[in-house]
Motif scaffolding. Structure first.
Motif, PDB file in Angstrom:
ATOM      1  N   LEU A   1      53.638  13.940  69.827  1.00 47.94           N
ATOM      2  CA  LEU A   1      54.423  13.595  71.005  1.00 47.94           C
ATOM      3  C   LEU A   1      53.448  13.313  72.143  1.00 47.94           C
ATOM      4  CD1 LEU A   1      57.158  16.400  70.796  1.00 47.94           C
ATOM      5  CD2 LEU A   1      57.311  14.043  69.964  1.00 47.94           C
ATOM      6  N   SER A   2      53.461  12.088  72.632  1.00 48.13           N
ATOM      7  CA  SER A   2      52.511  11.705  73.669  1.00 48.13           C
ATOM      8  C   SER A   2      53.080  10.519  74.437  1.00 48.13           C
ATOM      9  CB  SER A   2      51.153  11.366  73.031  1.00 48.13           C
ATOM     10  OG  SER A   2      50.160  11.126  74.011  1.00 48.13           O
ATOM     11  N   HIS A   3      52.208   9.733  75.023  1.00 43.92           N
ATOM     12  CA  HIS A   3      52.622   8.528  75.736  1.00 43.92           C
ATOM     13  C   HIS A   3      51.661   7.401  75.390  1.00 43.92           C
ATOM     14  CE1 HIS A   3      49.256   9.239  78.491  1.00 43.92           C
ATOM     15  NE2 HIS A   3      49.676  10.488  78.614  1.00 43.92           N
ATOM     16  N   MET A   4      52.009   6.207  75.768  1.00 42.74           N
ATOM     17  CA  MET A   4      51.158   5.059  75.483  1.00 42.74           C
ATOM     18  C   MET A   4      49.786   5.221  76.134  1.00 42.74           C
ATOM     19  SD  MET A   4      53.630   1.691  75.840  1.00 42.74           S
ATOM     20  CE  MET A   4      54.093   2.023  77.537  1.00 42.74           C
ATOM     21  N   ARG A   5      48.775   4.623  75.502  1.00 44.29           N
ATOM     22  CA  ARG A   5      47.412   4.561  76.010  1.00 44.29           C
ATOM     23  C   ARG A   5      46.764   5.932  76.178  1.00 44.29           C
ATOM     24  NH1 ARG A   5      46.588   0.445  73.963  1.00 44.29           N
ATOM     25  NH2 ARG A   5      44.782  -0.050  75.272  1.00 44.29           N
TER      26      ARG A   5
ATOM     27  N   HIS B   1      58.202   3.764  65.405  1.00 41.53           N
ATOM     28  CA  HIS B   1      59.208   3.343  66.396  1.00 41.53           C
ATOM     29  C   HIS B   1      60.622   3.726  65.947  1.00 41.53           C
ATOM     30  CE1 HIS B   1      56.283   1.058  68.775  1.00 41.53           C
ATOM     31  NE2 HIS B   1      55.783   0.661  67.631  1.00 41.53           N
ATOM     32  N   ILE B   2      60.761   4.968  65.497  1.00 38.66           N
ATOM     33  CA  ILE B   2      62.075   5.476  65.101  1.00 38.66           C
ATOM     34  C   ILE B   2      62.286   6.850  65.722  1.00 38.66           C
ATOM     35  CG2 ILE B   2      62.081   4.227  62.898  1.00 38.66           C
ATOM     36  CD1 ILE B   2      61.372   6.859  61.503  1.00 38.66           C
TER      37      ILE B   2
ATOM     38  N   LEU C   1      56.228   7.955  71.260  1.00 40.70           N
ATOM     39  CA  LEU C   1      55.650   7.727  72.578  1.00 40.70           C
ATOM     40  C   LEU C   1      56.660   7.297  73.628  1.00 40.70           C
ATOM     41  CD1 LEU C   1      52.459   5.715  71.479  1.00 40.70           C
ATOM     42  CD2 LEU C   1      52.778   8.194  71.536  1.00 40.70           C
ATOM     43  N   HIS C   2      57.921   7.194  73.239  1.00 40.50           N
ATOM     44  CA  HIS C   2      58.927   6.661  74.156  1.00 40.50           C
ATOM     45  C   HIS C   2      60.168   7.549  74.189  1.00 40.50           C
ATOM     46  CE1 HIS C   2      56.783   2.788  74.590  1.00 40.50           C
ATOM     47  NE2 HIS C   2      56.439   3.010  73.336  1.00 40.50           N
ATOM     48  N   ASN C   3      60.727   7.724  75.372  1.00 40.45           N
ATOM     49  CA  ASN C   3      61.919   8.556  75.527  1.00 40.45           C
ATOM     50  C   ASN C   3      63.124   7.997  74.804  1.00 40.45           C
ATOM     51  OD1 ASN C   3      60.339  10.168  77.123  1.00 40.45           O
ATOM     52  ND2 ASN C   3      61.386   9.723  79.052  1.00 40.45           N
ATOM     53  N   GLU C   4      63.123   6.707  74.534  1.00 35.74           N
ATOM     54  CA  GLU C   4      64.268   6.087  73.847  1.00 35.74           C
ATOM     55  C   GLU C   4      64.388   6.538  72.395  1.00 35.74           C
ATOM     56  OE1 GLU C   4      62.539   1.727  72.765  1.00 35.74           O
ATOM     57  OE2 GLU C   4      62.196   2.490  74.785  1.00 35.74           O
ATOM     58  N   HIS C   5      63.310   7.115  71.845  1.00 33.01           N
ATOM     59  CA  HIS C   5      63.345   7.605  70.469  1.00 33.01           C
ATOM     60  C   HIS C   5      63.576   9.113  70.486  1.00 33.01           C
ATOM     61  CE1 HIS C   5      62.265   3.701  69.111  1.00 33.01           C
ATOM     62  NE2 HIS C   5      61.041   3.739  69.599  1.00 33.01           N
ATOM     63  N   PHE C   6      64.766   9.520  70.100  1.00 32.60           N
ATOM     64  CA  PHE C   6      65.139  10.935  70.115  1.00 32.60           C
ATOM     65  C   PHE C   6      64.364  11.717  69.057  1.00 32.60           C
ATOM     66  CE2 PHE C   6      67.712  14.407  68.370  1.00 32.60           C
ATOM     67  CZ  PHE C   6      67.946  15.152  69.512  1.00 32.60           C
ATOM     68  N   VAL C   7      63.959  12.921  69.425  1.00 35.51           N
ATOM     69  CA  VAL C   7      63.308  13.826  68.474  1.00 35.51           C
ATOM     70  C   VAL C   7      64.024  15.172  68.562  1.00 35.51           C
ATOM     71  CG1 VAL C   7      61.181  14.950  67.775  1.00 35.51           C
ATOM     72  CG2 VAL C   7      61.085  12.677  68.780  1.00 35.51           C
TER      73      VAL C   7
ATOM     74  N   LEU D   1      56.083  12.164  80.978  1.00 38.56           N
ATOM     75  CA  LEU D   1      55.546  13.501  81.232  1.00 38.56           C
ATOM     76  C   LEU D   1      56.669  14.504  81.446  1.00 38.56           C
ATOM     77  CD1 LEU D   1      52.772  12.211  81.266  1.00 38.56           C
ATOM     78  CD2 LEU D   1      52.292  13.414  83.410  1.00 38.56           C
ATOM     79  N   GLN D   2      57.695  14.097  82.152  1.00 33.77           N
ATOM     80  CA  GLN D   2      58.833  14.987  82.381  1.00 33.77           C
ATOM     81  C   GLN D   2      59.513  15.352  81.063  1.00 33.77           C
ATOM     82  OE1 GLN D   2      60.957  12.492  85.143  1.00 33.77           O
ATOM     83  NE2 GLN D   2      60.071  13.502  86.945  1.00 33.77           N
ATOM     84  N   TYR D   3      59.628  14.378  80.174  1.00 33.17           N
ATOM     85  CA  TYR D   3      60.233  14.647  78.865  1.00 33.17           C
ATOM     86  C   TYR D   3      59.371  15.607  78.048  1.00 33.17           C
ATOM     87  CZ  TYR D   3      61.392  14.061  73.966  1.00 33.17           C
ATOM     88  OH  TYR D   3      61.701  14.316  72.655  1.00 33.17           O
TER      89      TYR D   3
END
Length: 250
Positions: free
Chosen positions: A26-30, A53-54, A87-93, A146-148
């Motif tokens: 769990l991280s962010h881009m770059r 990307h899922i 890396l994206h909030n749109e992908h639920f975990v 970061l908030q997520y």
């Protein structure tokens, strides 16, 4: 049609029915995520090296992950893990899925002064019309991510945190910590393999840095980006607070 393709994949690789333990970053881009993905994916015990990307909702998502990966790759003999990064909030975990005793979770963040310009530079190259190619768009993504990460970290029973910069600046210690957390028989190495999808499509880093097949201490000049336009002081404060909480919750 997708189910038919998955059936063909299963027939070609019967080992798909084996249960593999998930490793989710769990991280962010770059944030050097393509680099750690290639390091992990070069280990004989781990399958996977790029972002699928899922989302991950239940055990069914883990099956889908394997099927998608095996459309283009073979599973390694005697391997026991499947890796992916989100890396994206749109992908639920699902925290419940990650709290399974077999799951391994890595969390990593990178400082905003380098992350935000790096996002802009990437999108100005691959998709100039995207909102992430602007200072405001890249900053909004970084802040929300970061908030997520803080929110989900509070819901996890166990995870391993490492600073994204440490992967390049203190490689030996960083990889030793991850190796120990994953309980790998073969230690992770700073030298890795380039893969079938290295630098291709939406599979990760397009800079060419991965072609060296080893960890490089890369310094990029981002002086052309005026970060004062996005209240970088407040974003730095958020980063420091996030860093403190992620380390505390680990």
């Amino acid at each position: 049609m997708e189910n038919f393709i998955h059936l063909i994949t299963l027939l070609k690789q019967p080992s798909l029915i084996k249960n593999y333990k998930p490793i989710i970053l769990l991280s962010h881009m770059r944030a050097n995520t393509s680099l750690i993905g290639h390091i992990l994916g070069s280990n004989s015990e781990i399958n996977g090296y790029y972002e699928q990307h899922i989302g991950y909702y239940s055990w069914k998502s883990l099956i889908r992950q394997k099927l998608l990966y095996c459309k283009q790759h073979d599973l390694k003999e005697k391997s026991k893990y499947m890796f992916d990064k989100v890396l994206h909030n749109e992908h639920f975990v699902s925290p419940t899925l990650l709290n399974n005793r077999h799951a391994k979770v890595l969390i990593s963040i990178r400082k905003p002064e380098t992350t935000i310009p790096s996002i802009i530079k990437l999108y100005q190259k691959v998709d100039p019309s995207h909102v992430f190619s602007t200072l405001e768009g890249a900053a909004d993504y970084y802040i929300a991510r970061l908030q997520y990460l803080v929110t989900i970290s509070k819901q996890l029973n166990n995870y391993f945190y490492y600073d994204a910069e440490q992967l390049r600046d203190n490689t030996t210690e960083c990889l030793a910590g991850i190796t120990d957390y994953l309980k790998l028989t073969t230690p992770l190495s700073p030298e890795f393999k380039t893969q079938k999808l290295t630098g291709v499509g939406n599979a990760g880093d397009h800079s060419g840095n991965l072609n060296s097949a080893k960890v490089k201490k890369v310094t990029t000049d981002y002086s052309e980006y005026d970060l004062t336009q996005i209240d970088i002081k407040s974003i730095n404060s958020l980063y420091e607070d996030t860093l403190s909480q992620l380390k505390s919750n680990a």
